[in-house]
Design an enzyme around this catalytic site. Sequence first.
Site, PDB file in Angstrom:
ATOM      1  N   CYS A 131      83.458 121.784  76.919  1.00 32.00           N
ATOM      2  CA  CYS A 131      84.424 122.776  76.460  1.00 32.00           C
ATOM      3  C   CYS A 131      84.133 123.101  75.005  1.00 32.00           C
ATOM      4  O   CYS A 131      83.949 122.193  74.189  1.00 32.00           O
ATOM      5  CB  CYS A 131      85.845 122.221  76.612  1.00 32.00           C
ATOM      6  N   LEU A 132      84.106 124.394  74.682  1.00 28.50           N
ATOM      7  CA  LEU A 132      83.819 124.802  73.306  1.00 28.50           C
ATOM      8  C   LEU A 132      84.859 124.248  72.335  1.00 28.50           C
ATOM      9  O   LEU A 132      84.568 124.081  71.151  1.00 28.50           O
ATOM     10  CB  LEU A 132      83.765 126.330  73.208  1.00 28.50           C
TER      11      LEU A 132
ATOM     12  N   GLU B 239      89.144 127.532  82.834  1.00 28.03           N
ATOM     13  CA  GLU B 239      89.808 128.461  81.899  1.00 28.03           C
ATOM     14  C   GLU B 239      91.301 128.594  82.239  1.00 28.03           C
ATOM     15  O   GLU B 239      92.132 128.707  81.340  1.00 28.03           O
ATOM     16  CB  GLU B 239      89.134 129.835  81.935  1.00 28.03           C
TER      17      GLU B 239
HETATM   18 ZN    ZN Z   1      87.357 124.863  77.705  1.00 22.49          ZN
END
Ligand code: ZN
Length: 213
Positions: A106-107, A149
């Site tokens: 995850c960013l 998301e």
């Molecule tokens: Zn994420």
Amino acid sequence: MDIQPPSPPEPASIGRLELVEFPHPALARRAKPLVRIDEALVDAVEQMFDIMYESGGIGLAANQVALPYRLFIINLEAQPDAGEELVFINPSLSRPRGTAVQEEGCLSLPGLRMDVRRPQKVMLDAWNLNGEQIHLDLDGLLSRVVQHEFDHLEGRVFTDRLPEAAAIEARGSLETLHEVFVGKQSRGELPDTETLLARLVQLEAERCAGGIA
Ligand code: ZN
């Protein structure tokens, strides 16, 4: 549901967006449905694609750029010149089927990658930026990314889905991210949490039903 395509008059510009990392309060807050799509929001979505490509991601939820809206974007090719740019607004998931385990990152949780168990298939209903309805039966990587998301919009990150042993493994990384975040706040590199929350409430009032919740 009342979503209009971009049209004047416009609310205030959203401004320049930046990727936020755990434990930014936007990531833990359940995003609110959008009731209007304006030029500022279209601009924000363009910025989200730029941020996602710069970070090498294939999906990005609005609350990862501190926008408290039920919206996420995906491009499975992770490049502006390849693949398809998908925008999903006010999504809902239904009919989960099967089980699949796949490694996720995850960013907003840099440096952390873990196996996550999710339904293999799921139905997605949403709207695009033109206010058109989308109805898709998803499988494979797109199903995986949509569910990741969608979790963000519910205020969850993938580490919330880990079994106990893996959650313990992830704890150290999360604590480090927490220390980094608090350190930035104490040095004035990030606003304090109260200020960050006030900004989210203002953004909700501009584009979500019921104004200030
Ligand atoms: Zn994420």
